[in-house]
Design a protein around this motif. Structure first.
Motif, PDB file in Angstrom:
ATOM      1  N   GLU A 361       0.813  -1.216   0.000  1.00  0.00           N
ATOM      2  CA  GLU A 361       0.000   0.000   0.000  1.00  0.00           C
ATOM      3  C   GLU A 361       0.846   1.265   0.000  1.00  0.00           C
ATOM      4  O   GLU A 361       0.341   2.355  -0.139  1.00  0.00           O
ATOM      5  CB  GLU A 361      -0.905   0.016   1.232  1.00  0.00           C
ATOM      6  N   GLU A 362       2.134   1.129   0.242  1.00  0.00           N
ATOM      7  CA  GLU A 362       2.999   2.302   0.187  1.00  0.00           C
ATOM      8  C   GLU A 362       4.312   1.895  -0.479  1.00  0.00           C
ATOM      9  O   GLU A 362       4.674   0.717  -0.481  1.00  0.00           O
ATOM     10  CB  GLU A 362       3.254   2.878   1.586  1.00  0.00           C
ATOM     11  N   GLU A 363       4.997   2.867  -1.054  1.00  0.00           N
ATOM     12  CA  GLU A 363       6.213   2.571  -1.820  1.00  0.00           C
ATOM     13  C   GLU A 363       7.212   1.749  -1.010  1.00  0.00           C
ATOM     14  O   GLU A 363       7.847   0.849  -1.514  1.00  0.00           O
ATOM     15  CB  GLU A 363       6.904   3.873  -2.227  1.00  0.00           C
ATOM     16  N   GLU A 364       7.348   2.114   0.252  1.00  0.00           N
ATOM     17  CA  GLU A 364       8.384   1.485   1.060  1.00  0.00           C
ATOM     18  C   GLU A 364       7.884   0.253   1.804  1.00  0.00           C
ATOM     19  O   GLU A 364       8.609  -0.325   2.585  1.00  0.00           O
ATOM     20  CB  GLU A 364       8.935   2.493   2.058  1.00  0.00           C
ATOM     21  N   ASP A 365       6.619  -0.087   1.570  1.00  0.00           N
ATOM     22  CA  ASP A 365       6.090  -1.293   2.206  1.00  0.00           C
ATOM     23  C   ASP A 365       6.934  -2.466   1.722  1.00  0.00           C
ATOM     24  O   ASP A 365       7.231  -2.586   0.546  1.00  0.00           O
ATOM     25  CB  ASP A 365       4.629  -1.506   1.790  1.00  0.00           C
ATOM     26  N   GLU A 366       7.338  -3.317   2.622  1.00  0.00           N
ATOM     27  CA  GLU A 366       8.334  -4.318   2.271  1.00  0.00           C
ATOM     28  C   GLU A 366       7.821  -5.731   2.421  1.00  0.00           C
ATOM     29  O   GLU A 366       8.601  -6.653   2.528  1.00  0.00           O
ATOM     30  CB  GLU A 366       9.546  -4.123   3.157  1.00  0.00           C
TER      31      GLU A 366
ATOM     32  N   GLY B  21       5.996   5.959   8.227  1.00  0.00           N
ATOM     33  CA  GLY B  21       6.353   4.857   7.328  1.00  0.00           C
ATOM     34  C   GLY B  21       6.317   3.514   8.025  1.00  0.00           C
ATOM     35  O   GLY B  21       6.785   3.354   9.150  1.00  0.00           O
ATOM     36  N   ARG B  22       5.747   2.534   7.314  1.00  0.00           N
ATOM     37  CA  ARG B  22       5.628   1.198   7.899  1.00  0.00           C
ATOM     38  C   ARG B  22       6.989   0.524   8.051  1.00  0.00           C
ATOM     39  O   ARG B  22       7.215  -0.215   8.995  1.00  0.00           O
ATOM     40  CB  ARG B  22       4.736   0.340   7.003  1.00  0.00           C
ATOM     41  N   SER B  78       4.402   8.247  -0.436  1.00  0.00           N
ATOM     42  CA  SER B  78       3.264   7.385  -0.108  1.00  0.00           C
ATOM     43  C   SER B  78       3.397   6.786   1.287  1.00  0.00           C
ATOM     44  O   SER B  78       2.589   5.947   1.680  1.00  0.00           O
ATOM     45  CB  SER B  78       3.160   6.261  -1.147  1.00  0.00           C
ATOM     46  N   ALA B  79       4.427   7.192   2.033  1.00  0.00           N
ATOM     47  CA  ALA B  79       4.632   6.629   3.371  1.00  0.00           C
ATOM     48  C   ALA B  79       3.448   6.959   4.273  1.00  0.00           C
ATOM     49  O   ALA B  79       2.957   8.094   4.291  1.00  0.00           O
ATOM     50  CB  ALA B  79       5.918   7.180   3.977  1.00  0.00           C
ATOM     51  N   LEU B  80       2.982   5.950   5.009  1.00  0.00           N
ATOM     52  CA  LEU B  80       1.840   6.146   5.897  1.00  0.00           C
ATOM     53  C   LEU B  80       2.341   6.427   7.307  1.00  0.00           C
ATOM     54  O   LEU B  80       3.123   5.652   7.861  1.00  0.00           O
ATOM     55  CB  LEU B  80       0.971   4.885   5.884  1.00  0.00           C
TER      56      LEU B  80
END
Lengths: 419, 175
Positions: A361-366, B21-22, B78-80
């Protein structure tokens, strides 16, 4: 007469014949630590929901070994194989990846000892106390550490690690097929032969060669999650077993636990040795629950009787309210269950050791991804970028809250309070 | 069940009430756990470092319960950004953890100043040290594991120094 060089053949309900080399893999299978897996159910308390779900970690471990071998055969055929020294260590890591599971698998994981099965697995492979360590060292003195490194995900063996443990791996492939077959569910099945015949390696992990195979696999996993792993009755019995153990441990600390099998006594203290841990299996816990059903402590005997004679708690699926626990406890207290900590259970997906595939859901989601060959471009991409079907089940995580109450009256009153 | 949530909420509180950010949140919980904070989440090594699916699901649940919010913030791509709500603070008060070492307040404050790239490196270096990778081999291992990240020798050295100063390496066979 058995010829020593011929492999030993096991007949498996999922994969047909599984062939084990006698000088390496079979020697590990014959250790007492590995044989113990015959007495540990793969799906914990699931047989109280689906009576066929009595299959063992032993069968699953053989299945993962078999699939690892099949994957290596495929990778050899397309010249994408890990180096040859790594293959034996990888085979043994596949075979041993679950050897540290305790009684009832995930249902009591972390509760009996505070350590997870992966830590115990590494210890069973690298400790001189263990028969597995001795056999591995006899085959090759560096094997214990190399096998452990693959299971940990060490940097020199990432491909073998990902073949055994990732989003698309031998472990998941086997348990989806095996659990579906054993529980009588048709939903966990997928075309494993074609998956094996078309897979490739991308970014040091396995990738599907066909979009529709990846979709079948992801949907199998999605439905198995809701119908097997997060089944409301099974989860209720998992939590009931945890509550029984919590009560027994509390009584022991208060020096009020009247009965307990000797094999379980070390688990009532703070430290458990590897040999004590590997000495117990499902049968020790069942024996303890049988004895506790006759305990003088009313809570312990009631909870144990519910488990032994299959009297499940009643489940309410509800919305996420922060005061939900207080409301439920007030209801059961008024209905005569004064020890409310043992008569109200809450459950949410984060407590379940299985999950289904979700997309970033986010660019940095890994979170790890499933890669698939996009035949229109010839490139490997994350599956949801080309599959609307996957986006529909993997676009968002479903958050459910379940409250378990001791009887039908409690459930009815609780539901009224929530209105 | 809220006890698990409470420890994650406490970490967010120590970080000033929100974490952008997650990935940053994942790495901070992993590192704090490795330093001795009794988080129960299970972390596995994936392509970008240690990651806990359980923690990712818990965040979704905490959002549903109203204990945290997750929102995009201006300038953060897009960081949450995960922020503690008033209900989250009330839960924290209910589940106080007096046994937790005061050292963690300092550690979390330090880590919250770092960006997600640095935290990813710290978590990966620590993971590799636990896998018996020596400090001499570290740069090569990092480059082979993360070829796209372009981490420099100076960054890797700095990460090892940070881990040493903050006590992460005590008891590890670091060579």
């Amino acid at each position: 007469m058995v010829v020593a060089t011929q492999p030993k053949i096991f007949r498996d309900p999922v994969h047909g014949f599984i062939s084990l080399p006698r000088d390496t893999v079979l020697r590990i299978v014959d250790t007492k630590e590995f044989q113990r897996l015959r007495r540990i159910r793969q799906l914990g308390t699931t047989s109280l929901t689906y009576h066929g779900g009595e299959h063992s970690r032993f069968a699953h471990s053989l299945g993962v070994y078999h699939l690892f071998r099949s994957i290596i055969d495929r990778l050899e055929s397309i010249d994408r194989c890990p180096c040859s020294e790594e293959i034996l260590a990888g085979e043994l890591a596949a075979l041993l990846h679950d050897v540290g599971h305790g009684p009832f698998s995930h249902a009591l994981e972390g509760k009996l000892t505070g350590k997870g099965h992966e830590e115990w697995t590494i210890e069973a492979i690298t400790s001189e106390e263990s028969g597995i360590f001795s056999v591995l060292r006899e085959i090759d003195s560096s094997l214990p550490e190399r096998v452990a490194s693959i299971i940990r995900g060490g940097p020199t063996s990432m491909l073998c690690h990902h073949i055994i443990s990732s989003q698309f791996d031998a472990d998941r492939m086997d348990y989806l097929l095996r659990d579906a077959l054993a529980t009588g569910n048709s939903i966990g099945r997928f075309d494993v032969d074609r998956v094996l015949a078309t897979l490739d390696v991308q970014q040091n992990q396995l990738a599907f060669g066909d979009q529709y195979l990846a979709e079948q696999f992801i949907f199998a996993r999605y439905f198995a999650y809701w119908q097997i792993y997060f089944h409301k009755t099974t989860r209720g019995f998992d939590i009931l077993l945890q509550a029984i153990w919590k009560r027994a441990k509390w009584l022991s600390a208060e020096e009020k636990l009247d009965v307990c099998p000797n094999s379980m006594k070390p688990f009532l203290g703070d430290k458990v040795s590897l040999s004590e841990y590997l000495a117990v299996d499902d049968q020790d816990v069942i024996q303890a629950v049988k004895e506790w059903a006759g305990s003088e402590d009313k809570v312990l005997s009631d909870l144990s009787g519910r488990f032994l004679y299959r009297r499940p708690f009643k489940c309410v699926e509800t919305t996420s309210r922060p005061d939900i626990s207080e409301i439920a406890k007030e209801v059961v207290y008024k209905q005569g269950y004064k020890e409310t900590d043992y008569y109200v259970f809450l459950d949410t997906p984060s407590t379940v050791p299985y999950s289904y595939y979700t997309v970033v859901e986010e660019e940095e989601d890994e979170r790890p991804l499933i890669l698939v060959l996009d035949r229109s471009t010839g490139k490997y991409v994350e599956i949801s970028t080309i599959s609307a079907a996957v986006r529909s089940v993997a676009g968002q995580r479903i958050t459910k809250v379940r409250v378990y109450l001791p009887d039908e009256d409690c459930r009815r009153i609780f539901r009224e309070k929530l209105k | 069940m809220f006890e698990n949530y409470a420890e994650v909420l406490r970490l967010i509180d120590f970080a000033g009430g929100s974490i952008a950010g997650r990935k940053k949140l994942q790495k901070m919980v992993f590192l704090a756990q490795q330093r001795g904070w009794p988080f129960t989440e299970v972390f596995r090594y994936h392509l970008y470092g240690p990651f806990s699916e359980q923690l990712a699901i818990e965040i979704e649940e905490m959002k549903a319960f109203g204990f945290v919010t997750e929102e995009k913030q201006a300038g953060q791509g897009s960081a949450l950004c995960c922020s503690l709500t008033q209900q989250g603070r009330s839960l924290l008060e209910k589940y106080a953890n007096p046994a937790l070492s005061p050292m963690f307040k300092h550690l979390i404050a330090e880590m919250s100043q770092l960006d997600s790239r640095t935290l990813e490196l710290l978590a990966t270096v620590f993971f590799l040290l636990k896998c018996h990778v020596s400090t001499d081999e570290m740069l090569d291992s990092i480059k082979s594991l993360k070829p796209d990240r372009d981490y420099t020798e100076a960054e890797v050295d700095k990460a090892i120094s940070f881990l040493r100063e903050e006590g992460f390496l005590e008891g590890l066979p670091v060579s």
